[in-house]
Design a protein around this motif. Structure first.
Motif, short mmCIF file in Angstrom:
data_model
loop_
_atom_site.label_atom_id
_atom_site.label_comp_id
_atom_site.label_asym_id
_atom_site.label_seq_id
_atom_site.Cartn_x
_atom_site.Cartn_y
_atom_site.Cartn_z
N SER A 94 -4.23 -21.72 -4.44
CA SER A 94 -3.02 -22.24 -5.08
C SER A 94 -3.36 -23.09 -6.29
O SER A 94 -2.69 -23.02 -7.33
N VAL A 95 -4.39 -23.92 -6.18
CA VAL A 95 -4.82 -24.76 -7.30
C VAL A 95 -5.26 -23.90 -8.48
O VAL A 95 -4.89 -24.15 -9.64
N ILE A 96 -6.04 -22.85 -8.18
CA ILE A 96 -6.51 -21.94 -9.25
C ILE A 96 -5.32 -21.22 -9.89
O ILE A 96 -5.28 -21.03 -11.10
N ALA A 97 -4.33 -20.84 -9.07
CA ALA A 97 -3.14 -20.17 -9.60
C ALA A 97 -2.36 -21.10 -10.53
O ALA A 97 -1.82 -20.66 -11.56
N ILE A 98 -2.32 -22.39 -10.18
CA ILE A 98 -1.64 -23.36 -11.05
C ILE A 98 -2.38 -23.50 -12.38
O ILE A 98 -1.77 -23.57 -13.45
N LEU A 99 -3.72 -23.52 -12.32
CA LEU A 99 -4.52 -23.58 -13.54
C LEU A 99 -4.29 -22.33 -14.41
O LEU A 99 -4.22 -22.43 -15.64
N GLU A 100 -4.18 -21.19 -13.74
CA GLU A 100 -3.90 -19.94 -14.47
C GLU A 100 -2.55 -20.02 -15.18
O GLU A 100 -2.43 -19.65 -16.36
N LEU A 101 -1.54 -20.49 -14.47
CA LEU A 101 -0.21 -20.61 -15.05
C LEU A 101 -0.20 -21.59 -16.24
O LEU A 101 0.40 -21.31 -17.27
N ALA A 102 -0.89 -22.71 -16.06
CA ALA A 102 -0.96 -23.70 -17.15
C ALA A 102 -1.66 -23.10 -18.37
O ALA A 102 -1.22 -23.31 -19.51
N THR A 103 -2.72 -22.35 -18.15
CA THR A 103 -3.44 -21.69 -19.25
C THR A 103 -2.53 -20.70 -19.97
O THR A 103 -2.52 -20.63 -21.20
N TYR A 104 -1.77 -19.94 -19.18
CA TYR A 104 -0.86 -18.96 -19.78
C TYR A 104 0.20 -19.64 -20.64
O TYR A 104 0.48 -19.21 -21.77
N ILE A 105 0.80 -20.71 -20.14
CA ILE A 105 1.85 -21.41 -20.89
C ILE A 105 1.29 -22.00 -22.18
O ILE A 105 1.88 -21.85 -23.26
#
Length: 217
Positions: A94-105
């Motif tokens: 979940s933490v990695i997925a949040i980092l991925e989303l932040a990177t995308y934004i």
């Protein structure tokens, strides 16, 4: 993989994960090459009618070529996420997925002003790559999931097969070959896909390949 983890057989888990990565790489390589070399033809054939003009074809093709990165990393992510689940490391996932989303934004906001909708494609490919890199590093550090030595030979074979097929595509391109008839399309696609098919059978279905060779002889 779940059964191997339940039995605490790390080697078997590694073998399954490694074979899955190799299989996906060999399936994706010809798709990527066809999209890069004949993407405009494919999109035009499927969509160009009515309000979907040739200008739209060019735009969608450019976006899809950039999204090939996201396709690769997203496909590998299907394997990686399953390993997180079976090892019970869902919080880390979940933490990695949040980092991925932040990177995308962040990357998308930074790139859309200059590249419009293509910036979204670039952002998605970059964020997918970030997810995979962090995930693999985490799993490798904690569980030694991937046997990178087993990747060397098939990935090297895949690299040279990709170069061979790319060379075929370049020859067709500079010879002025046009995909303007069904026969031309069949010949082009067959010659591009044939080396990958042989490689796939050799690495993943060797018994079937030997049977085919025997039948041919």
């Amino acid at each position: 993989m779940a059964d191997a983890w339940a039995k605490q057989d790390r080697k078997l888990l590694s073998d399954y994960a490694s074979k899955a990565v190799i299989t996906i790489a060999m399936l994706l390589a010809p798709i990527i090459l066809l999209m890069l070399s004949a993407g405009e033809f494919i999109i035009s054939f499927v969509f160009e009618r009515g309000a979907f003009t040739h200008r739209d074809v060019v735009g969608v093709t450019c976006a899809l070529k950039i999204l090939m990165g996201a396709l690769v990393f997203g496909s590998l992510g299907n394997i990686v996420s399953k390993i997180f689940y079976l090892t019970g490391r869902t919080v880390a996932l979940s933490v990695i997925a949040i980092l991925e989303l932040a990177t995308y934004i962040i990357t998308s906001l930074a790139l859309t002003s200059d590249f419009s909708y293509l910036g979204l494609s670039i952002g998605l490919s970059i964020s997918s790559a970030v997810n995979i890199i962090i995930s693999v590093c985490y799993l490798q550090r904690n569980f030694q999931v991937f046997a990178f030595r087993t990747f060397a030979k098939p990935l090297l074979q895949l690299f040279f097969t990709f170069l061979l097929a790319l060379g075929i595509a370049v020859i067709f391109h500079f010879s002025g070959y046009l995909l303007n008839s069904l026969l031309h399309v069949v010949i082009y696609f067959s010659l591009i896909l044939a080396p990958f098919m042989v490689l796939f059978l050799e690495n993943l279905k060797p018994d079937l390949l030997r049977k085919m060779k025997s039948n041919f002889k």
